[in-house]
Design an enzyme around this catalytic site. Structure first.
Site, short mmCIF file in Angstrom:
data_model
loop_
_atom_site.label_atom_id
_atom_site.label_comp_id
_atom_site.label_asym_id
_atom_site.label_seq_id
_atom_site.Cartn_x
_atom_site.Cartn_y
_atom_site.Cartn_z
N GLY A 268 44.97 138.16 70.74
CA GLY A 268 44.19 139.39 70.63
C GLY A 268 44.05 140.09 71.97
O GLY A 268 44.66 139.72 72.97
N GLU B 144 47.52 125.51 70.36
CA GLU B 144 47.97 125.47 68.97
C GLU B 144 48.87 126.67 68.69
O GLU B 144 49.87 126.56 67.99
CB GLU B 144 46.79 125.45 68.01
CG GLU B 144 45.94 126.71 68.01
CD GLU B 144 44.84 126.69 66.97
OE1 GLU B 144 44.65 125.64 66.33
OE2 GLU B 144 44.15 127.72 66.81
N GLY C 112 41.80 125.95 64.60
CA GLY C 112 41.64 124.87 65.57
C GLY C 112 40.45 125.03 66.48
O GLY C 112 40.33 124.30 67.47
N VAL D 9 33.17 135.63 65.66
CA VAL D 9 32.70 136.83 64.98
C VAL D 9 31.24 137.12 65.28
O VAL D 9 30.84 138.25 65.53
CB VAL D 9 32.90 136.69 63.45
CG1 VAL D 9 32.31 137.89 62.71
CG2 VAL D 9 34.39 136.56 63.13
N GLY E 42 43.53 132.00 72.64
CA GLY E 42 43.82 132.54 71.33
C GLY E 42 44.69 133.78 71.41
O GLY E 42 45.39 134.01 72.39
#
Length: 445
Positions: A220, A243, A341, A318, A218
């Site tokens: 971050g 993705e 995704g 989260v 992802g």
């Protein structure tokens, strides 16, 4: 057809192009870097002429003028497939609305008529000599959206890189109503510097990685930290199938770690569906034959991911509860992100013969008053949206370790999850597990 004459015939100002929008229309900006900045501003300027215009987008990277210039939503309603930081503020203010979806299914919402499109407005790369425009950084569900549109306006921008694609990666001048030219810089989202907790989490995941794996990570601080660890390691011949391509991958390409030579599918090619990051990343992708874009229905399809065999998916979340339910998009009822995704890749990674999926988070967070809260909860009761169900919860990661949850009984799950909670909250989590009858013995050390 002389494509240059056709281009000149369709070339108009942004103000002229947006006159095609009528009250009651659905207008689609596609997603992330396809955002048509000049067309958006021109449409916003018509706020006193229009009523009930719905605008659809995802992952806004710049302020959106149909929102900024119409704070009372008299003309425009802003709808989102997925939220960026900017979008989160709009949702908090009641000025934008989230549309629940799975990314692998997003294109089908258009093809099945669930997501109408009267006018599509997108940013593309400049036209080539054959009359084609590359979609550049956004493949996603672009083609399905454009196929559903009654009218198409292109905002042609030389800052949009030309990106090779597997399919659904370009449009011809004959298929569009208007062309508008812009030189606005594309929105950027360079990765932030990793925190010490990000580095610890990355360090907990790193031992599970090995030569030849295909990575999906992802965006971050934690992915950036992991990218740095891999770049400085002896790992080699990694693959990319993701993705969202971010700057974490740029580090790995620059360090020679990604070769895509060991992939069983699309060998020799890095594959992505959408991209946002730094200008350096965009320049790296321009005419880069080693990388190709592909539609989300392919990239995020668990059947595609299954064929990659040694596949590793790493994403953020989260919060989670002691049953293994994972929330990645809300804090209570406050909307933060979206399903995106995550479930696609958790499902696909498990289906791959040697696949692994990790969902990572810090063990705690501080609220605005400075009070520390655990991200691991006894149970979800405040309206938190479940993104990954307990039946599919993979390896969960905090700075305190990794908890593998597949196949575990409820008491085993509770022990594993509490073992990666912050020590200050473990006693109360154990007490809650006992009350919920999912505790067999204490793991206090």
């Amino acid at each position: 057809m002389n494509v240059y004459e056709e281009y000149k015939k369709k070339l108009v100002s942004a103000e002229e192009a947006v006159k095609i929008v009528k009250s009651g229309d659905w207008v689609d900006y596609s997603q992330t870097c396809s955002f048509p900045e000049d067309l958006d501003a021109a449409l916003a300027a018509r706020r006193d002429e229009l009523e009930d215009v719905n605008v659809r987008n995802a992952i806004s990277m710049k302020p959106v003028q149909v929102v900024e210039q119409d704070p009372d939503q008299k003309a425009f309603t802003y709808n989102l497939w997925h939220c960026s930081g900017i979008d989160r503020k709009y949702v908090d203010q009641g000025r934008a609305f989230y549309s629940p979806m799975l990314f692998r299914n997003c294109g089908s919402y258009y093809t099945r008529g669930y997501a109408p499109v009267n006018v599509a407005m997108i940013t593309v790369a400049p036209m080539d000599k054959n009359g084609y425009f590359s979609y550049g950084l956004t493949n996603c569900c672009m083609q399905e959206m454009l196929d559903a549109a009654d009218h198409i306006i292109l905002e042609v921008n030389p800052n949009m890189p030309f990106v090779f694609g597997m399919e659904c990666d370009h449009i011809h001048i004959s298929e569009v109503d208007y062309v508008v030219e812009s030189t606005k810089p594309l929105g950027i989202a360079p990765g932030g510097a990793p925190s010490e907790i990000d580095k610890k989490i990355a360090g907990n995941i790193f031992p599970y990685l090995y030569d030849g794996i295909t990575l999906q990570i992802g965006i971050g601080g934690m992915p950036n930290a992991l990218g740095g660890l891999i770049a400085d390691s002896d790992l080699k011949d990694l693959g990319m199938h993701t993705e969202l391509m971010s700057d974490g991958y740029l580090k790995l390409y620059q360090a020679g770690k990604i070769t895509n030579k060991k992939k069983l599918l699309n060998r020799g090619k890095g594959v992505f569906s959408i991209c946002n990051g730094s200008t350096d990343l965009y320049e790296f992708l321009d005419h880069n034959i080693d990388i190709m874009s592909a539609p989300m229905r392919y990239v995020n399809n668990p059947e595609t991911i299954r064929q990659l065999d040694h596949f590793v998916s790493i994403n953020g979340c989260v919060s989670m509860d002691l049953y293994g339910q994972v929330c990645s998009e809300t804090s209570g009822t406050r909307h933060i992100s979206g399903t995106g995704g995550q479930l696609d890749f958790v499902t696909g990674a498990y289906a791959a013969e040697h696949g692994q999926a990790f969902l990572a988070m810090s063990s705690t967070f501080k609220d605005k008053q400075g009070e520390v809260h655990s991200r691991i909860l006894p149970k979800f009761t405040a309206g938190d949206v479940i993104t990954t169900p307990r039946t599919q919860a993979p390896r969960m990661v905090t700075e305190y370790g990794v908890a593998q949850l597949s196949g575990l009984a409820t008491w085993q799950r509770a022990e594993a999850i509490i073992s990666i909670a912050h020590p200050d909250f473990r006693d109360e989590l154990i007490k809650a597990a006992e009350e919920q009858k999912i505790w067999r013995r204490s793991n206090k050390r």
